[in-house]
Design a protein around this motif. Sequence first.
Motif, mmCIF file in Angstrom:
data_model
loop_
_atom_site.group_PDB
_atom_site.id
_atom_site.type_symbol
_atom_site.label_atom_id
_atom_site.label_comp_id
_atom_site.label_asym_id
_atom_site.label_seq_id
_atom_site.Cartn_x
_atom_site.Cartn_y
_atom_site.Cartn_z
ATOM 1 N N UNK A 258 0.907 -1.163 -0.178
ATOM 2 C CA UNK A 258 0.115 -0.040 0.164
ATOM 3 C C UNK A 258 0.903 1.017 -0.194
ATOM 4 N N UNK A 259 0.153 2.067 -0.476
ATOM 5 C CA UNK A 259 1.008 3.709 -0.711
ATOM 6 C C UNK A 259 0.858 4.299 0.718
ATOM 7 N N UNK A 260 2.010 4.873 1.268
ATOM 8 C CA UNK A 260 1.955 5.920 2.357
ATOM 9 C C UNK A 260 0.978 7.037 2.023
ATOM 10 N N UNK A 267 5.593 4.676 13.933
ATOM 11 C CA UNK A 267 5.550 4.437 15.387
ATOM 12 C C UNK A 267 5.365 2.993 15.961
ATOM 13 N N UNK A 268 5.169 2.126 14.925
ATOM 14 C CA UNK A 268 4.905 0.523 15.349
ATOM 15 C C UNK A 268 5.456 0.107 13.792
ATOM 16 N N UNK A 269 5.887 -1.121 14.106
ATOM 17 C CA UNK A 269 6.326 -2.056 12.805
ATOM 18 C C UNK A 269 7.650 -1.872 12.433
ATOM 19 N N UNK A 270 8.117 -2.470 11.393
ATOM 20 C CA UNK A 270 9.342 -2.355 10.623
ATOM 21 C C UNK A 270 9.001 -3.028 9.179
ATOM 22 N N UNK A 271 9.607 -2.404 8.369
ATOM 23 C CA UNK A 271 9.378 -2.813 6.935
ATOM 24 C C UNK A 271 10.437 -2.354 5.840
ATOM 25 N N UNK A 272 10.204 -2.146 4.952
ATOM 26 C CA UNK A 272 11.303 -1.520 3.826
ATOM 27 C C UNK A 272 10.257 -0.755 2.809
ATOM 28 N N UNK A 273 10.667 0.602 2.450
ATOM 29 C CA UNK A 273 10.200 1.593 1.930
ATOM 30 C C UNK A 273 10.625 1.536 0.342
ATOM 31 N N UNK A 274 9.735 1.444 -0.761
ATOM 32 C CA UNK A 274 9.994 1.644 -2.072
ATOM 33 C C UNK A 274 9.795 3.153 -2.193
ATOM 34 N N UNK A 275 10.952 3.824 -2.352
ATOM 35 C CA UNK A 275 10.616 5.369 -2.590
ATOM 36 C C UNK A 275 10.997 5.684 -4.152
ATOM 37 N N UNK A 276 11.312 4.659 -4.967
ATOM 38 C CA UNK A 276 11.744 4.988 -6.446
ATOM 39 C C UNK A 276 10.768 5.998 -7.136
ATOM 40 N N UNK A 277 9.519 5.742 -7.016
ATOM 41 C CA UNK A 277 8.597 6.540 -7.766
ATOM 42 C C UNK A 277 8.895 8.198 -7.797
ATOM 43 N N UNK A 295 4.910 10.555 1.958
ATOM 44 C CA UNK A 295 3.438 10.314 1.346
ATOM 45 C C UNK A 295 3.850 9.586 -0.085
ATOM 46 N N UNK A 296 3.278 8.848 -0.643
ATOM 47 C CA UNK A 296 3.183 8.309 -1.948
ATOM 48 C C UNK A 296 4.395 7.158 -2.202
ATOM 49 N N UNK A 297 5.104 6.973 -1.231
ATOM 50 C CA UNK A 297 5.869 6.103 -1.285
ATOM 51 C C UNK A 297 5.389 4.762 -1.061
#
Length: 730
Positions: A258-260, A267-277, A295-297
């Motif tokens: 999902x898009x941010x 504040x919670x969780x861990x992940x990898x964010x794709x910011x290429x766009x 936002x939009x990543x």
Amino acid sequence: MSEPRTVDLEIEGMTCASCASRIERRLGRMPGVAASVNYATEVAHVSLPEGTSVDDAIRTVSEAGYRAALPQPEVERDETGTPLRTRLVVSAILALPVGVLSMVPALQFDGWQWAILPLALVVATWGAWPFHRAAAVNLRHGAATMDTLVSLGVAAATLWSLWALVLGDAGRIGMRMELHWFGGHGDELYLEVAAIVTVFLLAGRWIESRAKRQGQQALRALARLGAKEATVLRDGREERIPVGELQAGDRFRVVPGEKVAADGVVVEGASAIDASLLTGESMPVEVVPGSEVVGATINGHGVLVVEATRVGADTELQRIATLLTRAQEGKADVQRVADRVSQWFVPAVLVLSALALVGWLVVTGDAAAAFTAAVATLIIACPCALGLATPTALLAGTTRGAELGILIRDARVLESSRGIRRILVDKTGTVTEGRMAVEEVAAGAGEDADEALRVAAAVERASEHPIARAIAAAVAEAPTAEGVRAAAGAGVTGVVEGRAVQVGKPDWLAADWGVAMPDDLAAAFEAAEARGATALAIAWDGRMRAVVAVRDTVKPTSRAAVERLRGLGVDVVMLTGDHERAARAVAAEVGIERVVAGVSPAGKVDAVRAEQADGVRVAMAGDGVNDAAALAAADLGLAMGTGTDAAQQAADITLVHGDLAGAADAVALSRRTLRTIRGNLFWAFAYNVAALPLAIAGLLNPLIAGIAMALSSVFVVLHSLTLRGFRPTA
């Protein structure tokens, strides 16, 4: 007194640069109103004082003969609401037999001229209606534009032909007509001129429309990047809401893929964010609680809960879109010159056309030749290419820059970059990464460097100091330290696995703890300091065990960026508040020869002004609050997108990737855009200068004049679109 507010209005009905100039002048006559109208984007950027409404501005545009409205979803339509492509296709089908029969005598059957008359009339009236309507509207308001020339030319050719058919000899059965490519006809029919010129002008306008939309693709793509909805956590439950209703402080959940929805902090969780766009970086960014997200990543594998910090127009995505829009709406000085020329150009052409008509009649008495010269003068001189020369290049250049992470605040910035011969660069965060890292651990005789670093990391873990964080981050797992105490500006102590540990300055260790530095570690300490690193001693149980060197790491692309800037004829100077030794060490590593170190924020401004006082146009590149004043004072300010908002607000160009290589790309792209503008203007002026005398002299058939005029506009647009092929530094 409140600040003026600004609005963007979409303008319908503009057909050339003189239309844009006219709307701009009418809006500018309103008390306290300032306006900039861009023909290529078809947008008016209007500054309204208190007491003046948007409706007032829209009404003023309407009174000038055009339509204005707040931005709406884009639709490809001409002035009457009929799809432009449909009008072009129908006109082309009808004009084809008119042109063929008129230009190929062998195909002319008895009565052929009467057979093509209804076809030509449809094209010259319905097909050319956008030109006739615009000319009538402008005439009602006492103005003349490109449409005036086209409408007069097409109408004159049609009316002359009707007169020749009905009252002259051209209507007799058996009449044959030959086409002369240069000069006039042997007979008096100009139906093919009216029809084919209309088709070529419609084709040129359609190509221009497509090219302008292509130039705006980056802006529309940015608008589509954002999330449409967000899953908000309120009162212990989840609620799906439109992203426009999201408020700062709201917490929202982001599932994998999902898009941010907005800028915020995890504040919670861990992940990898794709910011290429958004940034162009292909490597996903790991995020944990405390990490900032944009936002939009796109979220990767984990579920995140994010607290929104910036929403709506304040988000990074909207900031980029706003900067891009403002850059495309702005006007460079060269465009203003073209606008001023277009104001008097059309009336001058009308006068020249009338003089050509009268002159030929007086000198030769040949009405057909006089008419040919007058109509050709009207048609050949349409200033479409002149009006498109600058805005289409700016459109292509700024959108290409946005795709590469180069956000240009205003079109005038492009001209500022032209004369830049020196760039002052901040060190920390611009040339370097802006974060400390362990460079080396030198162990004493019989000691283990890895063990010394592990022990030091244990006592440094609780500190937020940048050097402490660097030492702690260099060890994957460190033991627990007890009784940790910090001595301000000196060091830290603690007990690690039963050992009394001290990490800090050698002088402090010697004075407070009686720990002496052996010769081998003293040599390592001096070597680290000499190359600009910060060195600390590590000791336990009354003996110094190692020296750890920590320094701000140089960005891997900085050296290549410095070389590229030099290749563009730009001198590079390091301007930093850091101490001389550290600055010179970094400068030597990236190939910068001149260093000005130990300067305050005010000192940076003074340094910029000192360079300008020597007659040099200066650029400044920085990322911090302490750079903001110098960025504003420089002829060209370049802010790292990874830096502070203050720096980005003060700068002319923001480099989204936070990379000095972007500075070289920005200068190169700006210069190429200006070269493209100059090339466009040269050909637009040269075309008119060369073609007008030929038309007045009767050496151009109106048909050829119309084709040449349409092709000149297409050439300018296509030449501008070559900027889309600009490639950044490898």
